[in-house]
Design an enzyme around this catalytic site. Structure first.
Site, mmCIF file in Angstrom:
data_model
loop_
_atom_site.group_PDB
_atom_site.id
_atom_site.type_symbol
_atom_site.label_atom_id
_atom_site.label_comp_id
_atom_site.label_asym_id
_atom_site.label_seq_id
_atom_site.Cartn_x
_atom_site.Cartn_y
_atom_site.Cartn_z
ATOM 1 C CG ASP A 16 -6.036 0.289 -20.715
ATOM 2 O OD1 ASP A 16 -6.174 1.409 -20.176
ATOM 3 O OD2 ASP A 16 -5.283 -0.598 -20.261
ATOM 4 C CB SER A 43 -19.289 0.441 -19.131
ATOM 5 O OG SER A 43 -18.217 0.528 -18.218
ATOM 6 C CG ASN A 89 -16.466 8.971 -15.886
ATOM 7 O OD1 ASN A 89 -16.805 9.446 -14.797
ATOM 8 N ND2 ASN A 89 -16.587 7.669 -16.150
ATOM 9 C CE1 TYR A 117 -9.618 8.482 -7.571
ATOM 10 C CE2 TYR A 117 -10.047 9.829 -5.626
ATOM 11 C CZ TYR A 117 -10.444 9.328 -6.861
ATOM 12 O OH TYR A 117 -11.668 9.693 -7.377
#
Ligand code: NAP
Length: 251
Positions: free
Chosen positions: A65, A16, A92, A157
């Site tokens: 999700d 998006s 992604n 991360y």
């Protein structure tokens, strides 16, 4: 058109906005029919679909999700029901957070792992058997240079992206003989909303330590994704391609 993706069906998770959106638009411009997945930004996903359709392409937007295995399965099923068997999966969707070791705990750790690692696994597992049965499939995972070098300010991360690199390497070898190719892209700093977590001084410092002296663009990542999805990269298997303006150089 550098690549002809006519008749190919592509699912882009987190399509998006940012890198995912650039990938979706580029694949569509090369003829692919695209399924743009999003989690919360419905309006933006629908706007992208509208743009693609107006330009003569074919696209759908599907909310899911990816960190929930049932939603990941539903995403792929809906793409297959509405568009056809999935040829390309671009994993992604991802989240990023900057936090020193004494500023995060279990909650952030699991949040990062659930979306960045489990999400990649769930979506891949939802498509891979079909790809193997059809003896055709291309999967590109969006990792990060954070998965290739130490990031003391983004431990969770960096760990999640290192997992994506490892997953790509092993799955790439496992599926290569089935004509299902799995590769990854590891971008450096790319100009998207994910950078909103950086303060301007930190961003400037990162530009200065980049040999190209600039931030990358989402379209540049999309070019590498398109190459990895194309037949031109047919001998590339299980690899992680670095796009960092020279900041990270693998041995
Ligand atoms: P972004 O602008 O923040 O976009 C993230 C996308 O992921 C959005 O479409 C978002 O959808 C989606 N998403 C987040 N959680 C999701 C979930 N649980 N299920 C489904 N979709 C979800 O990020 P970006 O910069 O384009 O980054 C895209 C990928 O590139 C990420 O994996 C990121 O780690 C990686 N990357 C980015 C950079 C960079 O500098 N930008 C560098 C290296 C790697 P909603 O808006 O609907 O939530």
């Amino acid at each position: 058109m550098p690549y002809d993706f006519t008749s190919k069906i592509a699912v882009i998770t987190g399509g998006s906005r940012g890198i995912g959106l650039a990938v979706a638009m580029q694949l569509s411009s090369y003829g692919a029919r695209v399924c743009i997945n999003y989690n919360s930004s419905k309006e933006r996903a629908e706007k992208a679909v509208e743009e693609i359709i107006q330009a003569g392409g074919d696209a759908i937007a599907v909310q899911a999700d990816v960190s929930d295995p049932e939603q990941a399965k539903r995403l792929i099923k809906q793409a297959e029901d509405e568009l056809g068997p999935v040829d390309f999966l671009v994993n992604n969707a991802g989240v990023f957070d900057v936090a020193a070791h004494d500023a995060f705990g279990e909650q952030m750790w699991h949040h990062m792992m659930k979306i960045n690692v489990d999400g990649v696994f769930y979506c891949t597992w939802a498509v891979k058997d079909g790809m193997v049965a059809r003896k055709y499939g291309r999967i590109v995972n969006i990792a990060s240079i954070a998965g290739l070098e130490a990031k003391p300010y983004a431990i969770a991360y960096a760990t999640s992206k290192a997992a994506v690199v490892g997953f790509t390497r092993s799955l790439g070898q496992a599926l290569a003989a089935e004509n299902v190719r799995v590769n990854a892209v590891a971008p450096g700093l790319i100009d998207t909303e994910i950078l909103e977590g950086f303060d301007p001084t930190q961003k400037q410092h990162l530009i200065e330590i980049t040999p190209s002296k600039r931030i990358g663009q989402a379209e540049e990542v999309a070019h590498m994704v398109s190459f990895l999805l194309s037949d031109e990269s047919d001998f590339t298997v299980g690899q992680t391609m670095v796009l960092s303006g020279g900041r990270v150089n693998l041995p």
